[in-house]
Design an enzyme around this catalytic site. Sequence first.
Site, mmCIF file in Angstrom:
data_model
loop_
_atom_site.group_PDB
_atom_site.id
_atom_site.type_symbol
_atom_site.label_atom_id
_atom_site.label_comp_id
_atom_site.label_asym_id
_atom_site.label_seq_id
_atom_site.Cartn_x
_atom_site.Cartn_y
_atom_site.Cartn_z
ATOM 1 N N ARG A 1 -27.913 -4.271 5.385
ATOM 2 C CA ARG A 1 -27.060 -3.446 4.544
ATOM 3 C C ARG A 1 -27.743 -3.319 3.184
ATOM 4 O O ARG A 1 -28.338 -4.285 2.693
ATOM 5 C CB ARG A 1 -25.687 -4.072 4.386
ATOM 6 C CG ARG A 1 -24.924 -4.267 5.700
ATOM 7 C CD ARG A 1 -23.587 -4.952 5.457
ATOM 8 N NE ARG A 1 -22.812 -5.131 6.689
ATOM 9 C CZ ARG A 1 -22.851 -6.218 7.456
ATOM 10 N NH1 ARG A 1 -23.642 -7.234 7.123
ATOM 11 N NH2 ARG A 1 -22.129 -6.298 8.557
ATOM 12 N N LYS B 1 -21.502 -9.490 4.441
ATOM 13 C CA LYS B 1 -20.127 -9.061 4.668
ATOM 14 C C LYS B 1 -19.396 -10.129 5.458
ATOM 15 O O LYS B 1 -19.971 -10.777 6.327
ATOM 16 C CB LYS B 1 -20.137 -7.736 5.442
ATOM 17 C CG LYS B 1 -18.795 -7.032 5.497
ATOM 18 C CD LYS B 1 -18.947 -5.682 6.174
ATOM 19 C CE LYS B 1 -17.635 -4.924 6.183
ATOM 20 N NZ LYS B 1 -17.774 -3.604 6.853
#
Length: 318
Positions: free
Chosen positions: A148, A173
């Site tokens: 990401r 995350k």
Amino acid sequence: MTNWSSMHERVAAYLRTRRALGFTLTIEGQQLERFAHFAEQRAHQGPLTLALAVDWANASLTPEGLGPARRLETLRPFAKYCQLFEPQTEIPPARLFGPAHRRLPPHIYSSQELKQLLAATAALSPTEELRPVTMHTLLGSLAVTGLRPGEALRLQDGDVNLERGVVEVRKSKFRKPRLVPLHASTTAALAEYLSVRQRCLGLTQASGFFLFDNARPITGDQARHAFQRIRQQLGWDKPETGCVPRLYDLRHTFACQCLLRWYAEGVNVHQMLPQLSTYMGHCKVSDTYWYLTGIPALMAIAAERFELAAATTEEDQP
């Protein structure tokens, strides 16, 4: 019982409780603070009401109802918390404004587009300093690791182990850290970047891995701005068909390229998908499916396999 006298106090109590449990709530916290300010401007008194929630949702400037839906999604857990202490609190119904999340069709970069993207970083100003090299290495790393963008931007020097050829993603995350093995070519590229960085800045240890010329880590806004400059330079900001390419689409591209490579190698894709899911930092395989897009190459493979299965079925019939 509580003695909340304003919506700001309710929001503060909710955020303290959730953050004490380990939730960051950065964007959600900002949204709730804006909601509290909205309630204050409306001179609202007492517990949260559905009317107040709907008015705040409708004040969103995001088109097509997505903004209002996301605002209510943010309010619902907050309202449930408040209702524990104030039974009069009204909880907004789920999906009152439709779904809060819609999948934007990603742009899957071709190999030629990736080459163009990396080459275009050389034109970023100041061309003789660190910014072009940093963006080149960042974009290349995202393309070959599937990280990401936020994960890559938060990397520290200590998270990148070039001797072992592995990156440790700590702030991921869902607070799910993981180790990401690197290809030898990626390790070599990161080592070269560190050499250039040291020549430009004279730093042996920095506050982040990817730095700009001020010796500070790149922020998400800076990375997106640089990417937008590159996109404009390449003429990708107004495509004739499809969506405008995004920085995050490099992650979608990585997932699709993995499948293409496995099919070419004759690998059992269904057995490999859980490994891809773990590599990308997903909690479950279904999250990985979100990144798989029906590009022509994958659709051609699907059609070929369907025709083969159909032909086999016909042969088996009496």
